[in-house]
Write a protein that holds these residues in place. Structure first.
Motif, PDB file in Angstrom:
ATOM      1  N   LYS A  63       0.845  -1.191   0.000  1.00  0.00           N
ATOM      2  CA  LYS A  63       0.000   0.000   0.000  1.00  0.00           C
ATOM      3  C   LYS A  63       0.879   1.239   0.000  1.00  0.00           C
ATOM      4  O   LYS A  63       1.863   1.325   0.731  1.00  0.00           O
ATOM      5  CB  LYS A  63      -0.904   0.008   1.233  1.00  0.00           C
ATOM      6  CG  LYS A  63      -1.905  -1.133   1.293  1.00  0.00           C
ATOM      7  CD  LYS A  63      -2.731  -1.046   2.569  1.00  0.00           C
ATOM      8  CE  LYS A  63      -3.728  -2.189   2.663  1.00  0.00           C
ATOM      9  NZ  LYS A  63      -4.516  -2.136   3.918  1.00  0.00           N
ATOM     10  N   ASP A  64       0.504   2.224  -0.792  1.00  0.00           N
ATOM     11  CA  ASP A  64       1.323   3.435  -0.846  1.00  0.00           C
ATOM     12  C   ASP A  64       1.343   4.187   0.484  1.00  0.00           C
ATOM     13  O   ASP A  64       2.255   4.968   0.745  1.00  0.00           O
ATOM     14  CB  ASP A  64       0.871   4.351  -1.989  1.00  0.00           C
ATOM     15  CG  ASP A  64      -0.604   4.719  -1.934  1.00  0.00           C
ATOM     16  OD1 ASP A  64      -1.292   4.284  -0.982  1.00  0.00           O
ATOM     17  OD2 ASP A  64      -1.060   5.449  -2.835  1.00  0.00           O
ATOM     18  N   ASP A  90      -0.954   2.295  -5.737  1.00  0.00           N
ATOM     19  CA  ASP A  90      -2.312   2.644  -5.320  1.00  0.00           C
ATOM     20  C   ASP A  90      -3.245   1.580  -5.880  1.00  0.00           C
ATOM     21  O   ASP A  90      -3.523   1.543  -7.074  1.00  0.00           O
ATOM     22  CB  ASP A  90      -2.694   4.030  -5.854  1.00  0.00           C
ATOM     23  CG  ASP A  90      -4.086   4.463  -5.403  1.00  0.00           C
ATOM     24  OD1 ASP A  90      -4.744   3.688  -4.678  1.00  0.00           O
ATOM     25  OD2 ASP A  90      -4.507   5.572  -5.762  1.00  0.00           O
ATOM     26  N   GLY A  96      -6.124  -0.398 -10.136  1.00  0.00           N
ATOM     27  CA  GLY A  96      -5.166  -0.854  -9.143  1.00  0.00           C
ATOM     28  C   GLY A  96      -4.655  -2.254  -9.414  1.00  0.00           C
ATOM     29  O   GLY A  96      -3.457  -2.521  -9.325  1.00  0.00           O
TER      30      GLY A  96
END
Length: 223
Positions: A63-64, A90, A96
């Protein structure tokens, strides 16, 4: 010394002391060439332990938010995760999944190891949930072998929703490489993709000893 080697040298002994980490089957990971590591996902610390028990660097999607945190804690998390091989993506929205898939393909085309949790998210209750077919697409598109693995005990040290993990015992178990060359060119056949994914998840289940649930973990969480 690379940042990965530095992190492993500094944190490896601490990890072994805290979690009494036992590694089984590490010899099943090929010493060179593209490899997909596919395993279960019980809790946050899985992604901290896996890179530190492998001789080769493992690249994986994260996850960013893991690299955009504020303050000292945020900077330390970003330094650690990017150093051990996390590539922030993302994953929200319709693009995604495509971005994650293409990132994985690029890593494998470069001859590296790509780590993936086919369940797509952490297990909500310690059981093993249905795998998503991205793992099958990657192995069929690249020809990379799949090495299944199992994290055992991490959910006892850091139950879902808890903060700092407790000390305890963790086992990381790697299975024999799996290859699917017989399905070459069939990466758009949904029945083949499901069959390949299910065969990988069966191996993960055998390694982990978890109960299998034929449902996506995201659906179970929503329910």
């Amino acid at each position: 010394m690379s940042r990965f080697a530095l992190i492993k040298a500094a944190l490896g002994p601490i990890m072994r002391l805290m979690f009494r980490t036992r590694v089984e089957g590490a010899e099943n990971i090929p010493g060179s060439g593209p490899v997909i590591l596919a395993g279960n996902h019980l809790t946050f610390i899985d992604s901290m332990i896996l890179p530190l028990v492998c001789d080769r660097q493992v690249f994986f999607i994260g996850k960013d938010e893991y690299v955009t945190g504020k303050g000292l804690k945020g900077r330390l998390m970003a330094w650690f995760f990017t150093g051990v091989g996390m590539i922030p993506v993302d994953r929200d929205g319709g693009r995604g999944g495509v971005a994650a898939l293409m990132t994985g393909r690029r890593i494998l085309d470069q001859g590296n190891i790509f780590g993936i949790y086919p369940e797509g998210t952490r297990s909500p209750d310690g059981r093993l949930y249905r795998g998503r077919t991205g793992i099958a697409r990657l192995t069929l598109m690249t020809g990379a072998p799949v090495v299944p693995f199992a994290m055992i005990g991490t959910d006892k040290l850091q139950p879902n929703g808890s903060g700092m993990p407790r000390t305890g015992k963790v086992t990381v178990r790697f299975g024999k490489p799996m290859e699917f060359s017989r399905y070459e060119g069939m990466d758009r056949d949904r029945y083949v993709l499901r069959a390949v994914t299910d065969s990988v998840m069966t191996e993960v289940m055998e390694l982990s000893g978890q109960e299998y649930v034929d449902m996506y973990a995201t659906k179970a969480k929503a329910a």
